[in-house]
Enzyme design. Structure first.
Site, PDB file in Angstrom:
ATOM      1  N   GLY A   8       0.827  -1.193   0.000  1.00  0.00           N
ATOM      2  CA  GLY A   8       0.000   0.000   0.000  1.00  0.00           C
ATOM      3  C   GLY A   8       0.866   1.249   0.000  1.00  0.00           C
ATOM      4  O   GLY A   8       0.357   2.361   0.109  1.00  0.00           O
ATOM      5  N   ASN A   9       2.176   1.051  -0.137  1.00  0.00           N
ATOM      6  CA  ASN A   9       3.132   2.153  -0.076  1.00  0.00           C
ATOM      7  C   ASN A   9       3.283   2.798  -1.459  1.00  0.00           C
ATOM      8  O   ASN A   9       3.825   2.191  -2.387  1.00  0.00           O
ATOM      9  CB  ASN A   9       4.482   1.611   0.418  1.00  0.00           C
ATOM     10  CG  ASN A   9       5.483   2.713   0.707  1.00  0.00           C
ATOM     11  OD1 ASN A   9       5.620   3.656  -0.056  1.00  0.00           O
ATOM     12  ND2 ASN A   9       6.204   2.564   1.808  1.00  0.00           N
ATOM     13  N   ASP A  67       9.946  -7.246   0.924  1.00  0.00           N
ATOM     14  CA  ASP A  67      10.054  -6.830   2.314  1.00  0.00           C
ATOM     15  C   ASP A  67      11.452  -6.264   2.474  1.00  0.00           C
ATOM     16  O   ASP A  67      12.430  -6.861   2.003  1.00  0.00           O
ATOM     17  CB  ASP A  67       9.823  -7.987   3.277  1.00  0.00           C
ATOM     18  CG  ASP A  67       9.558  -7.486   4.692  1.00  0.00           C
ATOM     19  OD1 ASP A  67       8.645  -6.661   4.860  1.00  0.00           O
ATOM     20  OD2 ASP A  67      10.264  -7.907   5.618  1.00  0.00           O
ATOM     21  N   SER A  68      11.533  -5.117   3.065  1.00  0.00           N
ATOM     22  CA  SER A  68      12.826  -4.449   3.144  1.00  0.00           C
ATOM     23  C   SER A  68      12.929  -3.682   4.448  1.00  0.00           C
ATOM     24  O   SER A  68      11.937  -3.422   5.124  1.00  0.00           O
ATOM     25  CB  SER A  68      13.006  -3.499   1.952  1.00  0.00           C
ATOM     26  OG  SER A  68      11.938  -2.567   1.878  1.00  0.00           O
ATOM     27  N   PHE A 174      12.293   7.818   1.047  1.00  0.00           N
ATOM     28  CA  PHE A 174      11.334   7.741   2.153  1.00  0.00           C
ATOM     29  C   PHE A 174      11.957   6.937   3.280  1.00  0.00           C
ATOM     30  O   PHE A 174      13.076   6.441   3.177  1.00  0.00           O
ATOM     31  CB  PHE A 174      10.005   7.122   1.691  1.00  0.00           C
ATOM     32  CG  PHE A 174      10.112   5.738   1.099  1.00  0.00           C
ATOM     33  CD1 PHE A 174       9.874   4.614   1.864  1.00  0.00           C
ATOM     34  CD2 PHE A 174      10.442   5.564  -0.240  1.00  0.00           C
ATOM     35  CE1 PHE A 174       9.961   3.340   1.321  1.00  0.00           C
ATOM     36  CE2 PHE A 174      10.529   4.293  -0.798  1.00  0.00           C
ATOM     37  CZ  PHE A 174      10.294   3.181  -0.011  1.00  0.00           C
ATOM     38  N   GLY A 175      11.231   6.815   4.375  1.00  0.00           N
ATOM     39  CA  GLY A 175      11.728   6.040   5.507  1.00  0.00           C
ATOM     40  C   GLY A 175      12.977   6.644   6.122  1.00  0.00           C
ATOM     41  O   GLY A 175      13.037   7.845   6.407  1.00  0.00           O
ATOM     42  N   TYR A 176      13.993   5.816   6.291  1.00  0.00           N
ATOM     43  CA  TYR A 176      15.221   6.228   6.960  1.00  0.00           C
ATOM     44  C   TYR A 176      16.233   6.856   6.003  1.00  0.00           C
ATOM     45  O   TYR A 176      17.370   7.106   6.401  1.00  0.00           O
ATOM     46  CB  TYR A 176      15.858   5.006   7.652  1.00  0.00           C
ATOM     47  CG  TYR A 176      14.993   4.384   8.727  1.00  0.00           C
ATOM     48  CD1 TYR A 176      15.049   4.828  10.051  1.00  0.00           C
ATOM     49  CD2 TYR A 176      14.096   3.364   8.426  1.00  0.00           C
ATOM     50  CE1 TYR A 176      14.255   4.258  11.041  1.00  0.00           C
ATOM     51  CE2 TYR A 176      13.290   2.786   9.398  1.00  0.00           C
ATOM     52  CZ  TYR A 176      13.377   3.239  10.701  1.00  0.00           C
ATOM     53  OH  TYR A 176      12.585   2.678  11.672  1.00  0.00           O
ATOM     54  N   ASP A 177      15.832   7.124   4.771  1.00  0.00           N
ATOM     55  CA  ASP A 177      16.769   7.631   3.762  1.00  0.00           C
ATOM     56  C   ASP A 177      17.530   8.895   4.181  1.00  0.00           C
ATOM     57  O   ASP A 177      18.708   9.032   3.855  1.00  0.00           O
ATOM     58  CB  ASP A 177      16.043   7.881   2.440  1.00  0.00           C
ATOM     59  CG  ASP A 177      15.761   6.583   1.682  1.00  0.00           C
ATOM     60  OD1 ASP A 177      16.183   5.510   2.160  1.00  0.00           O
ATOM     61  OD2 ASP A 177      15.124   6.648   0.616  1.00  0.00           O
ATOM     62  N   HIS A 202      18.993  -1.282  -2.838  1.00  0.00           N
ATOM     63  CA  HIS A 202      18.621  -2.670  -2.594  1.00  0.00           C
ATOM     64  C   HIS A 202      17.408  -3.070  -3.418  1.00  0.00           C
ATOM     65  O   HIS A 202      17.380  -4.137  -4.034  1.00  0.00           O
ATOM     66  CB  HIS A 202      18.337  -2.864  -1.107  1.00  0.00           C
ATOM     67  CG  HIS A 202      17.385  -1.844  -0.523  1.00  0.00           C
ATOM     68  ND1 HIS A 202      17.527  -0.478  -0.688  1.00  0.00           N
ATOM     69  CD2 HIS A 202      16.246  -1.994   0.212  1.00  0.00           C
ATOM     70  CE1 HIS A 202      16.545   0.153  -0.080  1.00  0.00           C
ATOM     71  NE2 HIS A 202      15.753  -0.739   0.463  1.00  0.00           N
TER      72      HIS A 202
END
Length: 221
Positions: A8-9, A67-68, A174-177, A202
């Site tokens: 859903g991302n 999954d990452s 996005f995320g921890y980037d 990745h």
């Protein structure tokens, strides 16, 4: 080829659509499909299989699932598969009630946790590829064409974490980037262009591995 992406991302969809530009990429939300699998695997691969199989059983069409997460070497690979749920050293696998904290809070907690671990000493950073602040993203990706037709690619993006939260930089990704520093670019992952990130990430590397498989399948059709 129409390929369902088990997520859903929207950011993941954007990155995948750029790499799989010759294919139609759709998510469950695009077609009003309810999709909320229980990701209770112990590895990135197990979680990607759970997501892929769950969606395939609904659509019976090719599915890609991934999954990452980010793995910090000095923290034993934490947060790893729990990256989305990480809530600091007290709740590295997520809060018991399932509630999530903001990404900004996750970022701050992760830097604080790493700094505390380094300050505590007794850390053999010679085992880590990029020193005591060494970290990497991992992505396990599955192309699911049925119970007996499953293709898997897993890859990493290597780097380090910034020293203090004030050094977070970039608005891309996005995320921890914004925390993830890439020495070869002298920038964080969030400062890269989409093309630069896709070339080394990745997810980009895993996707291109599956593209080669998809192309081979199409040639035989």
């Amino acid at each position: 080829m129409k390929i369902y992406l088990a997520t859903g991302n929207k950011n993941k969809k954007r990155e995948m659509a750029q790499i799989l530009s010759n294919h139609e990429i759709v998510t469950p939300a695009d077609e009003g499909i309810e999709f909320n699998p229980i990701e209770n695997g112990k590895t990135f691969y197990e979680n990607s299989i759970i997501k892929a199989k769950t969606l395939y059983e609904k659509v019976h069409c090719p599915v890609i699932a991934d999954d990452s997460g980010i793995c910090v070497d000095a923290l034993g690979g934490c947060p790893g598969i729990y990256s989305a749920r990480y809530a600091g050293p007290e709740f590295p696998q997520g809060k018991p009630d399932g509630s999530k904290i903001s990404q900004d809070e996750q970022n701050r907690m992760l830097i604080d946790q790493l700094n505390a671990r380094i300050k505590a000493g007794n850390l053999d950073s010679s085992k880590f590829r990029n020193g005591p602040r060494s970290a990497h993203y991992t992505c396990a990706m599955v192309l699911y064409l049925g119970n007996d037709r499953i293709y898997v690619a897993q890859d990493t993006m290597e780097g380090t974490l910034i020293e203090k939260i004030e050094d977070a930089a970039g608005t891309g990704g996005f995320g921890y980037d914004p925390l993830f520093f890439l020495p070869q670019f002298n920038m964080t992952a969030a400062q890269l262009t989409a093309e630069q990130k896709n070339a080394i990430s990745h997810r980009g590397k895993a996707t291109r591995a599956l593209v080669r498989i998809i192309n081979g399948i199409e040639e035989k059709m």
